[in-house]
Design a protein around this motif. Structure first.
Motif, PDB file in Angstrom:
ATOM      1  N   GLY A 179      17.523   7.881  -0.998  1.00  0.00           N
ATOM      2  CA  GLY A 179      16.506   8.788  -1.600  1.00  0.00           C
ATOM      3  C   GLY A 179      16.836  10.151  -1.467  1.00  0.00           C
ATOM      4  O   GLY A 179      17.931  10.739  -0.915  1.00  0.00           O
ATOM      5  N   THR A 180      15.737  11.145  -1.622  1.00  0.00           N
ATOM      6  CA  THR A 180      15.986  12.639  -1.226  1.00  0.00           C
ATOM      7  C   THR A 180      15.516  12.854   0.144  1.00  0.00           C
ATOM      8  O   THR A 180      14.630  12.872   0.592  1.00  0.00           O
ATOM      9  N   ILE A 181      16.789  13.516   0.786  1.00  0.00           N
ATOM     10  CA  ILE A 181      16.692  13.640   2.289  1.00  0.00           C
ATOM     11  C   ILE A 181      15.526  14.342   2.653  1.00  0.00           C
ATOM     12  O   ILE A 181      14.934  13.867   3.830  1.00  0.00           O
ATOM     13  N   GLU A 182      14.937  15.546   2.040  1.00  0.00           N
ATOM     14  CA  GLU A 182      14.007  15.954   2.708  1.00  0.00           C
ATOM     15  C   GLU A 182      12.602  15.496   2.740  1.00  0.00           C
ATOM     16  O   GLU A 182      11.571  15.668   3.540  1.00  0.00           O
ATOM     17  N   TYR A 183      12.471  14.387   1.656  1.00  0.00           N
ATOM     18  CA  TYR A 183      11.132  13.524   1.596  1.00  0.00           C
ATOM     19  C   TYR A 183      11.353  12.069   2.165  1.00  0.00           C
ATOM     20  O   TYR A 183      10.346  11.615   2.270  1.00  0.00           O
ATOM     21  N   THR A 184      12.498  11.674   2.346  1.00  0.00           N
ATOM     22  CA  THR A 184      12.679  10.244   2.849  1.00  0.00           C
ATOM     23  C   THR A 184      12.103   9.869   4.076  1.00  0.00           C
ATOM     24  O   THR A 184      11.749  10.562   5.004  1.00  0.00           O
ATOM     25  N   SER A 185      11.272   8.817   4.177  1.00  0.00           N
ATOM     26  CA  SER A 185      10.560   8.263   5.120  1.00  0.00           C
ATOM     27  C   SER A 185      11.143   7.945   6.226  1.00  0.00           C
ATOM     28  O   SER A 185      12.548   7.534   6.208  1.00  0.00           O
ATOM     29  N   ARG A 186      10.530   7.686   7.385  1.00  0.00           N
ATOM     30  CA  ARG A 186      11.287   7.079   8.690  1.00  0.00           C
ATOM     31  C   ARG A 186      11.988   5.690   8.456  1.00  0.00           C
ATOM     32  O   ARG A 186      12.994   5.586   8.964  1.00  0.00           O
ATOM     33  N   ASP A 187      11.178   4.994   7.577  1.00  0.00           N
ATOM     34  CA  ASP A 187      11.578   3.520   7.346  1.00  0.00           C
ATOM     35  C   ASP A 187      12.852   3.513   6.421  1.00  0.00           C
ATOM     36  O   ASP A 187      13.885   2.923   6.847  1.00  0.00           O
ATOM     37  N   ALA A 188      12.810   4.577   5.535  1.00  0.00           N
ATOM     38  CA  ALA A 188      14.009   4.602   4.559  1.00  0.00           C
ATOM     39  C   ALA A 188      15.147   5.124   5.313  1.00  0.00           C
ATOM     40  O   ALA A 188      16.522   4.906   5.052  1.00  0.00           O
ATOM     41  N   HIS A 189      15.073   6.170   6.184  1.00  0.00           N
ATOM     42  CA  HIS A 189      16.218   6.658   6.924  1.00  0.00           C
ATOM     43  C   HIS A 189      16.924   5.304   7.729  1.00  0.00           C
ATOM     44  O   HIS A 189      17.922   5.479   8.070  1.00  0.00           O
ATOM     45  N   ASN A 190      16.091   4.553   8.152  1.00  0.00           N
ATOM     46  CA  ASN A 190      16.509   3.202   8.866  1.00  0.00           C
ATOM     47  C   ASN A 190      17.229   2.089   7.852  1.00  0.00           C
ATOM     48  O   ASN A 190      17.533   1.149   8.203  1.00  0.00           O
ATOM     49  N   GLY A 191      16.915   2.511   6.600  1.00  0.00           N
ATOM     50  CA  GLY A 191      17.626   1.405   5.753  1.00  0.00           C
ATOM     51  C   GLY A 191      16.576   0.478   5.019  1.00  0.00           C
ATOM     52  O   GLY A 191      16.961  -0.291   4.034  1.00  0.00           O
ATOM     53  N   VAL A 192      15.146   0.665   5.224  1.00  0.00           N
ATOM     54  CA  VAL A 192      14.206  -0.272   4.759  1.00  0.00           C
ATOM     55  C   VAL A 192      13.307   0.145   4.158  1.00  0.00           C
ATOM     56  O   VAL A 192      12.275   1.001   4.701  1.00  0.00           O
ATOM     57  N   PRO A 193      13.012   0.434   2.783  1.00  0.00           N
ATOM     58  CA  PRO A 193      11.617   1.184   2.057  1.00  0.00           C
ATOM     59  C   PRO A 193      10.633   0.211   2.056  1.00  0.00           C
ATOM     60  O   PRO A 193      10.600  -0.762   2.312  1.00  0.00           O
ATOM     61  N   THR A 194       9.376   0.951   2.612  1.00  0.00           N
ATOM     62  CA  THR A 194       8.275   0.311   2.847  1.00  0.00           C
ATOM     63  C   THR A 194       7.007   0.904   2.245  1.00  0.00           C
ATOM     64  O   THR A 194       7.215   1.867   1.450  1.00  0.00           O
ATOM     65  N   MET A 195       6.087   0.110   1.924  1.00  0.00           N
ATOM     66  CA  MET A 195       4.700   0.746   1.396  1.00  0.00           C
ATOM     67  C   MET A 195       4.131   1.949   2.149  1.00  0.00           C
ATOM     68  O   MET A 195       3.697   2.959   1.592  1.00  0.00           O
ATOM     69  N   ARG A 196       4.197   1.854   3.541  1.00  0.00           N
ATOM     70  CA  ARG A 196       3.630   3.050   4.202  1.00  0.00           C
ATOM     71  C   ARG A 196       4.573   4.127   4.300  1.00  0.00           C
ATOM     72  O   ARG A 196       4.368   5.165   4.232  1.00  0.00           O
ATOM     73  N   GLY A 197       5.957   3.763   3.988  1.00  0.00           N
ATOM     74  CA  GLY A 197       7.043   4.938   3.594  1.00  0.00           C
ATOM     75  C   GLY A 197       6.583   5.712   2.296  1.00  0.00           C
ATOM     76  O   GLY A 197       6.845   6.933   2.144  1.00  0.00           O
ATOM     77  N   ASP A 198       5.928   4.916   1.355  1.00  0.00           N
ATOM     78  CA  ASP A 198       5.654   5.605   0.104  1.00  0.00           C
ATOM     79  C   ASP A 198       4.654   6.932   0.500  1.00  0.00           C
ATOM     80  O   ASP A 198       4.550   7.848  -0.061  1.00  0.00           O
ATOM     81  N   LEU A 199       3.703   6.324   1.314  1.00  0.00           N
ATOM     82  CA  LEU A 199       2.636   7.175   1.607  1.00  0.00           C
ATOM     83  C   LEU A 199       3.110   8.392   2.650  1.00  0.00           C
ATOM     84  O   LEU A 199       2.669   9.603   2.099  1.00  0.00           O
ATOM     85  N   GLU A 200       4.001   8.002   3.414  1.00  0.00           N
ATOM     86  CA  GLU A 200       4.770   9.234   4.232  1.00  0.00           C
ATOM     87  C   GLU A 200       5.457  10.081   3.246  1.00  0.00           C
ATOM     88  O   GLU A 200       5.314  11.330   3.400  1.00  0.00           O
ATOM     89  N   ILE A 201       6.208   9.803   2.357  1.00  0.00           N
ATOM     90  CA  ILE A 201       6.975  10.567   1.216  1.00  0.00           C
ATOM     91  C   ILE A 201       5.776  11.443   0.471  1.00  0.00           C
ATOM     92  O   ILE A 201       6.119  12.570   0.461  1.00  0.00           O
ATOM     93  N   LEU A 202       4.675  10.910   0.080  1.00  0.00           N
ATOM     94  CA  LEU A 202       3.583  11.819  -0.681  1.00  0.00           C
ATOM     95  C   LEU A 202       3.105  12.757   0.451  1.00  0.00           C
ATOM     96  O   LEU A 202       2.995  13.673  -0.053  1.00  0.00           O
TER      97      LEU A 202
END
Length: 535
Positions: A223-246
């Protein structure tokens, strides 16, 4: 042996995606699945995997047109992002399903793009993949930069509500977007959709994994590093990760930048900073960003309460945003991107402005001691509200002190040359000098000059007894009489331009004159007319 010439390898992006060859306007692309033909227009932009062109329907649209209501995304067939995005639109961007969702949520506009067509196209021996979508307007990232990197808080929460609607629809289909950002949010072009934000670019959209949450190092930091969620930093995109990015996007739109923007080159550092931020999100925001509304802090706290595999309560998040909008009196959906107003006269200065003035005063150099006595430094603060082309009023204090230069002063002697003045030409006969006419003789025009007797007296011409007897106010002589009178034609003495003497040699030709030979005095008698000849 002569080796065969190898073809030049196509250019690749840093991520390894090959870029397509530029396709000229007018190229017709055939959609065999949807049985439609599309005509390519001018290029709109280049993405990380391919190029985006404006387009129109080849059969219904005229051949010569500047109106292209669609866009076509094209990438080489061996690339992958457009393949993922194409299949996502085919499965989830159905017009009937979107209309059903809008009716259930009572929405008049919805920020989910519609699918119009896709397929493969051959051009100059290369095979390309294409996707046809509706054309939209400016992206939020461009508007954000043009607005001084700041959006009004009400606009930020309005966009947040619109993005929550799109995320709820995507999550209901079992997908996550994983790359929500200002560059992927576009405004509508039509009159009825100009205040609706559309979420595009589903190249990283993935299905929600039902298995146990397990970090995947191969997909870490996607993803885009400044907005990437904590879950995506670990390599697993999640629904709560979408809210965190928002939430990260909304925080940036409010305060201008994110705390970790200076460390984007090291993803692990960004990840650790995000984890520390989200661990104490309330204290972090309250201490550093006191102007952030309480609704956004509660939104981050709700994200922290979720587990990686938990379902998201979109209605609860929407109520948080709508409660703030209701408290601010926002009743319509009109988006206002005007920048924040600057402080006026009546407003009080903030702490930041006070600190700036203190630093400016520190930079002013102190005066040195004169003859061993220290002089006090006095500084008057002068504020001019006028524009740069207007002069300040008399009541305002003018700062007449000259700024001292840091460079050493150099004295340069310049010798000025005096030019001899030109003599005034004499007045012509039967000619009235307009410049010397008085106000009594003739009415003065705006472009004429008159001299009355008091001015003549100041210059040096006093009244005579004859003038006194006449009692005339304007009886003095003309001050220009000496320069104009025809009697005196003396040339003025010319002044030397410089004191340097120059010798000039002139060569003149002698005139040869023939003199007739006359009688000599020797031939005359000794005495002639009572005078003797010269000796």
């Amino acid at each position: 042996m002569s080796a065969k010439a190898k073809k030049a390898a196509p250019k690749k992006k840093p991520k390894g995606y090959k870029m397509p060859v530029p396709i000229p306007a007018g190229e017709v692309i055939n959609d065999t699945i949807g049985k439609r033909k599309w005509r390519i227009g001018p290029s709109i932009g280049v993405g990380g995997f391919g190029e985006i062109y404006s387009a129109c329907d080849h059969e219904s649209s005229p051949k010569k047109t500047s109106n292209y209501p669609f866009v076509i995304k094209i990438e080489p067939h061996e690339n992958g992002p457009l393949f993922v995005e194409k299949h996502f639109y085919i499965r989830n961007a159905n017009k009937e399903e979107i209309a059903k969702f809008m009716k259930a949520k009572k929405l008049t506009t919805f920020g989910m793009p519609l699918y119009y067509g896709s397929g493969a196209h051959d051009f100059k021996g290369e095979k390309y993949r294409f996707l046809v979508l509706e054309r939209y307007g400016k992206d939020l990232w461009t508007i954000f930069k043009d607005s001084g990197r700041s959006f009004p808080p009400t606009t930020v929460f309005q966009i947040g509500v619109q993005m929550l609607d799109v995320l709820e629809y995507i999550h209901s289909k079992g997908y996550v977007h994983a790359d929500l950002k200002g560059a992927n949010i576009l405004l509508g072009l039509k009159k009825e959709t100009k205040d609706q934000a559309y979420l595009v670019d589903f190249g990283l959209a993935t299905r929600v994994n039902d298995k146990e949450f397990k970090p995947d190092p191969k997909c870490a930091h996607n993803g885009t590093i400044e907005y990437t969620s904590r879950d995506a930093h670990n390599g697993v995109p999640t629904m709560r990760g979408d809210l965190e990015i928002l939430g990260y996007n909304m925080l940036q739109w409010l305060i201008g930048e994110l705390p970790w923007e200076k460390s984007l080159k090291t993803p692990k550092t960004v990840q650790s900073m995000k984890e520390a931020f989200m661990k104490n999100v309330r204290s972090e925001i309250k201490q550093k960003y006191s102007s952030v509304p309480e609704s956004l802090i509660k939104f981050f706290e709700y994200i922290n309460s979720l587990q990686p595999k938990d379902a998201v309560d979109h209605q609860n998040c929407r109520q948080l945003f709508e409660s703030y909008l209701k408290s601010q009196g926002v009743k319509n959906n009109k988006l206002d991107f005007s920048p924040k107003k600057k402080l006026s006269k009546g407003d009080t200065a903030t702490e930041d402005s006070a600190d700036e003035t203190d630093e400016a005063e520190k930079k002013v150099p102190r005066k040195r001691a004169v003859n061993g006595v220290k002089t006090k430094r006095t500084r008057k603060a002068v504020v001019y509200d006028n524009c740069e082309n207007e002069e300040p009023s008399d009541n305002e204090v003018k700062d007449t002190k000259k700024r001292k230069s840091l460079e050493p002063s150099v004295v340069v002697k310049v010798k000025r040359t005096k030019m001899a003045p030109k003599a005034t030409p004499p007045a012509k006969k039967n000619h009235t000098n307009i410049a010397t006419q008085t106000s009594v003789e003739k009415k003065r025009s705006p472009r004429q000059v008159s001299f009355d007797s008091p001015i003549c007296e100041i210059i040096g011409e006093k009244k005579t007894e004859k003038n006194k007897s006449n009692g005339s106010i304007n009886s003095s002589k003309d001050i220009f009489e000496d320069s104009i009178s025809p009697e005196k034609k003396t040339k003025p003495r010319r002044k030397l331009l410089s004191e340097q003497e120059v010798t000039v040699k002139r060569v003149t030709k002698k005139k040869l004159t023939t003199v007739k030979k006359g009688k000599s005095w020797k031939d005359t008698p000794a005495i002639a007319n009572g005078r003797s000849p010269p000796k």
